[in-house]
Write a protein that holds these residues in place. Structure first.
Motif, PDB file in Angstrom:
ATOM      1  N   GLU A 199       0.818  -1.210   0.000  1.00 30.66           N
ATOM      2  CA  GLU A 199       0.000   0.000   0.000  1.00 30.66           C
ATOM      3  C   GLU A 199       0.856   1.266   0.000  1.00 30.66           C
ATOM      4  O   GLU A 199       0.569   2.238  -0.701  1.00 30.66           O
ATOM      5  CB  GLU A 199      -0.939   0.001   1.200  1.00 30.66           C
ATOM      6  N   LYS A 200       1.912   1.252   0.802  1.00 30.51           N
ATOM      7  CA  LYS A 200       2.765   2.434   0.915  1.00 30.51           C
ATOM      8  C   LYS A 200       3.977   2.377  -0.001  1.00 30.51           C
ATOM      9  O   LYS A 200       4.773   3.325  -0.044  1.00 30.51           O
ATOM     10  CB  LYS A 200       3.229   2.597   2.371  1.00 30.51           C
ATOM     11  N   LYS A 201       4.119   1.252  -0.717  1.00 36.14           N
ATOM     12  CA  LYS A 201       5.238   1.079  -1.648  1.00 36.14           C
ATOM     13  C   LYS A 201       6.591   1.321  -0.970  1.00 36.14           C
ATOM     14  O   LYS A 201       7.405   2.131  -1.417  1.00 36.14           O
ATOM     15  CB  LYS A 201       5.087   2.039  -2.845  1.00 36.14           C
ATOM     16  N   GLN A 202       6.800   0.589   0.123  1.00 40.11           N
ATOM     17  CA  GLN A 202       8.067   0.751   0.848  1.00 40.11           C
ATOM     18  C   GLN A 202       8.439  -0.547   1.544  1.00 40.11           C
ATOM     19  O   GLN A 202       7.581  -1.388   1.833  1.00 40.11           O
ATOM     20  CB  GLN A 202       7.949   1.882   1.880  1.00 40.11           C
ATOM     21  N   TRP A 203       9.738  -0.686   1.789  1.00 39.24           N
ATOM     22  CA  TRP A 203      10.238  -1.826   2.546  1.00 39.24           C
ATOM     23  C   TRP A 203      10.233  -1.486   4.027  1.00 39.24           C
ATOM     24  O   TRP A 203      10.637  -0.394   4.425  1.00 39.24           O
ATOM     25  CB  TRP A 203      11.653  -2.186   2.109  1.00 39.24           C
ATOM     26  N   GLN A 204       9.769  -2.427   4.833  1.00 38.92           N
ATOM     27  CA  GLN A 204       9.692  -2.210   6.275  1.00 38.92           C
ATOM     28  C   GLN A 204      10.620  -3.172   7.010  1.00 38.92           C
ATOM     29  O   GLN A 204      10.695  -4.354   6.662  1.00 38.92           O
ATOM     30  CB  GLN A 204       8.262  -2.420   6.779  1.00 38.92           C
ATOM     31  N   VAL A 205      11.299  -2.647   8.023  1.00 44.01           N
ATOM     32  CA  VAL A 205      12.078  -3.488   8.935  1.00 44.01           C
ATOM     33  C   VAL A 205      11.243  -3.664  10.193  1.00 44.01           C
ATOM     34  O   VAL A 205      10.866  -2.675  10.843  1.00 44.01           O
ATOM     35  CB  VAL A 205      13.433  -2.838   9.273  1.00 44.01           C
ATOM     36  N   LEU A 206      10.927  -4.916  10.512  1.00 46.59           N
ATOM     37  CA  LEU A 206      10.054  -5.222  11.650  1.00 46.59           C
ATOM     38  C   LEU A 206      10.863  -5.862  12.774  1.00 46.59           C
ATOM     39  O   LEU A 206      11.748  -6.671  12.521  1.00 46.59           O
ATOM     40  CB  LEU A 206       8.935  -6.172  11.223  1.00 46.59           C
ATOM     41  N   ASP A 207      10.534  -5.510  14.027  1.00 42.94           N
ATOM     42  CA  ASP A 207      11.201  -6.129  15.169  1.00 42.94           C
ATOM     43  C   ASP A 207      10.512  -7.435  15.535  1.00 42.94           C
ATOM     44  O   ASP A 207       9.620  -7.907  14.813  1.00 42.94           O
ATOM     45  CB  ASP A 207      11.268  -5.158  16.358  1.00 42.94           C
ATOM     46  N   HIS A 208      10.926  -8.017  16.674  1.00 48.58           N
ATOM     47  CA  HIS A 208      10.401  -9.331  17.055  1.00 48.58           C
ATOM     48  C   HIS A 208       8.909  -9.309  17.380  1.00 48.58           C
ATOM     49  O   HIS A 208       8.257 -10.350  17.385  1.00 48.58           O
ATOM     50  CB  HIS A 208      11.191  -9.890  18.240  1.00 48.58           C
ATOM     51  N   ASN A 209       8.367  -8.116  17.661  1.00 41.48           N
ATOM     52  CA  ASN A 209       6.920  -7.980  17.890  1.00 41.48           C
ATOM     53  C   ASN A 209       6.181  -7.582  16.617  1.00 41.48           C
ATOM     54  O   ASN A 209       5.011  -7.213  16.674  1.00 41.48           O
ATOM     55  CB  ASN A 209       6.662  -6.945  18.986  1.00 41.48           C
ATOM     56  N   LYS A 210       6.900  -7.614  15.501  1.00 38.11           N
ATOM     57  CA  LYS A 210       6.370  -7.240  14.191  1.00 38.11           C
ATOM     58  C   LYS A 210       5.945  -5.779  14.130  1.00 38.11           C
ATOM     59  O   LYS A 210       5.058  -5.408  13.354  1.00 38.11           O
ATOM     60  CB  LYS A 210       5.214  -8.168  13.778  1.00 38.11           C
ATOM     61  N   ARG A 211       6.607  -4.963  14.953  1.00 34.62           N
ATOM     62  CA  ARG A 211       6.391  -3.524  14.886  1.00 34.62           C
ATOM     63  C   ARG A 211       7.404  -2.921  13.918  1.00 34.62           C
ATOM     64  O   ARG A 211       8.543  -3.377  13.840  1.00 34.62           O
ATOM     65  CB  ARG A 211       6.538  -2.880  16.269  1.00 34.62           C
ATOM     66  N   VAL A 212       6.989  -1.871  13.215  1.00 35.07           N
ATOM     67  CA  VAL A 212       7.861  -1.235  12.230  1.00 35.07           C
ATOM     68  C   VAL A 212       8.965  -0.456  12.943  1.00 35.07           C
ATOM     69  O   VAL A 212       8.693   0.418  13.761  1.00 35.07           O
ATOM     70  CB  VAL A 212       7.056  -0.301  11.305  1.00 35.07           C
ATOM     71  N   VAL A 213      10.209  -0.798  12.637  1.00 35.04           N
ATOM     72  CA  VAL A 213      11.359  -0.094  13.190  1.00 35.04           C
ATOM     73  C   VAL A 213      11.759   1.060  12.290  1.00 35.04           C
ATOM     74  O   VAL A 213      12.034   2.173  12.747  1.00 35.04           O
ATOM     75  CB  VAL A 213      12.558  -1.055  13.365  1.00 35.04           C
ATOM     76  N   GLN A 214      11.761   0.791  10.979  1.00 33.90           N
ATOM     77  CA  GLN A 214      12.187   1.798  10.013  1.00 33.90           C
ATOM     78  C   GLN A 214      11.682   1.398   8.634  1.00 33.90           C
ATOM     79  O   GLN A 214      11.455   0.217   8.367  1.00 33.90           O
ATOM     80  CB  GLN A 214      13.718   1.910  10.006  1.00 33.90           C
ATOM     81  N   THR A 215      11.493   2.374   7.777  1.00 37.72           N
ATOM     82  CA  THR A 215      11.035   2.095   6.418  1.00 37.72           C
ATOM     83  C   THR A 215      12.059   2.613   5.405  1.00 37.72           C
ATOM     84  O   THR A 215      12.784   3.579   5.676  1.00 37.72           O
ATOM     85  CB  THR A 215       9.668   2.747   6.144  1.00 37.72           C
ATOM     86  N   PHE A 216      12.090   1.952   4.240  1.00 31.61           N
ATOM     87  CA  PHE A 216      13.052   2.295   3.197  1.00 31.61           C
ATOM     88  C   PHE A 216      12.396   2.148   1.826  1.00 31.61           C
ATOM     89  O   PHE A 216      11.498   1.326   1.638  1.00 31.61           O
ATOM     90  CB  PHE A 216      14.276   1.365   3.252  1.00 31.61           C
ATOM     91  N   GLN A 217      12.886   2.925   0.883  1.00 32.43           N
ATOM     92  CA  GLN A 217      12.464   2.765  -0.503  1.00 32.43           C
ATOM     93  C   GLN A 217      13.307   1.688  -1.193  1.00 32.43           C
ATOM     94  O   GLN A 217      12.850   1.054  -2.137  1.00 32.43           O
ATOM     95  CB  GLN A 217      12.605   4.101  -1.257  1.00 32.43           C
ATOM     96  N   ASP A 218      14.520   1.498  -0.681  1.00 31.03           N
ATOM     97  CA  ASP A 218      15.459   0.556  -1.286  1.00 31.03           C
ATOM     98  C   ASP A 218      15.526  -0.736  -0.484  1.00 31.03           C
ATOM     99  O   ASP A 218      15.696  -0.710   0.747  1.00 31.03           O
ATOM    100  CB  ASP A 218      16.842   1.200  -1.373  1.00 31.03           C
TER     101      ASP A 218
END
Length: 226
Positions: A168-187
């Protein structure tokens, strides 16, 4: 009683014998890590600034104090494999001490100060490595990790990090062990690099890459034996 004449013996033990024993200890960890398919294996002898690097060996300024090894991506990252790896240090210390005692007993090696110090401090090293205790920096002795592995304690449970595409947001997400978004990236590569950094600093951990709804392990970072 310890006297003035014993001071040179103390320095010999501290600056020569103990570093050799420490290296053998780390070699034991490394041997089983290699046997279990570990990659990027590195042995560090001492602490402080790096003096030189030679292959997987790194020697630091205070070479006579402390040591550890690190490795990544175990192919057989299971409880028994980790027990072997964390037992490897004391196993190598015990085998080397027994070898010296055997050689002295059958006359192949002359008994002397060095052989005495080597066997004595090998036993010393084994005792404190197996003593199940936490260290002030938050790490654990080999014995503590082995005991927790036997008991399957949650403290050694792996932390899982994920890299996932958010359509939906056209971005890569880094998720922690609780599946919470830590940071997002275009690359994608930038997201993977950040996830590797997080996983490596929170051992033991696994890094999963989610594509088309499927989770694929791309790396794992085991605990670091001391």
């Amino acid at each position: 009683m310890f006297g003035i004449n014993d001071i040179p013996k103390f320095f010999l033990a501290f600056f020569l014998v103990l570093p050799v024993i420490s290296f053998l200890h780390e070699a034991g960890h490394v041997f089983f890590a290699w046997l279990m398919g570990g990659k990027n294996i590195k042995v560090t002898v001492g602490t402080g600034d790096v003096v030189f690097r030679l292959g997987m060996l790194e020697v630091r300024q205070y070479y006579f104090w402390y040591g550890h090894c690190s490795f990544d991506n175990l192919q057989r990252n299971e409880r028994f494999s980790n027990m072997l790896i964390f037992s490897g240090g004391v196993l190598f210390n015990a085998l080397s001490a027994l070898a010296v005692m055997y050689l002295v007993e059958n006359g192949s090696l002359e008994a002397g100060m060095l052989t005495y110090q080597f066997t004595y401090f090998s036993m010393y090293y084994i005792f404190f490595a197996l003593l199940p205790m936490p260290y002030p920096d938050g790490s654990f002795s080999d014995g503590k990790v082995i005991l927790d592995l036997i008991r399957n304690k949650p403290r050694i449970a792996e932390t899982i990090y994920r890299v996932s595409w958010q359509e939906e947001k056209k971005q890569w997400q880094v998720l922690d062990h609780n599946k919470r978004v830590v940071q997002t990236f275009q690359d994608e590569d930038a997201a993977l690099a950040r996830a590797h950094e997080l996983a490596q600093s929170h051992r033991p951990s696994r890094l999963l890459h989610i594509k088309n709804g499927k989770e694929v392990e791309v790396f794992n970072y085991p605990l670091v034996p001391l």
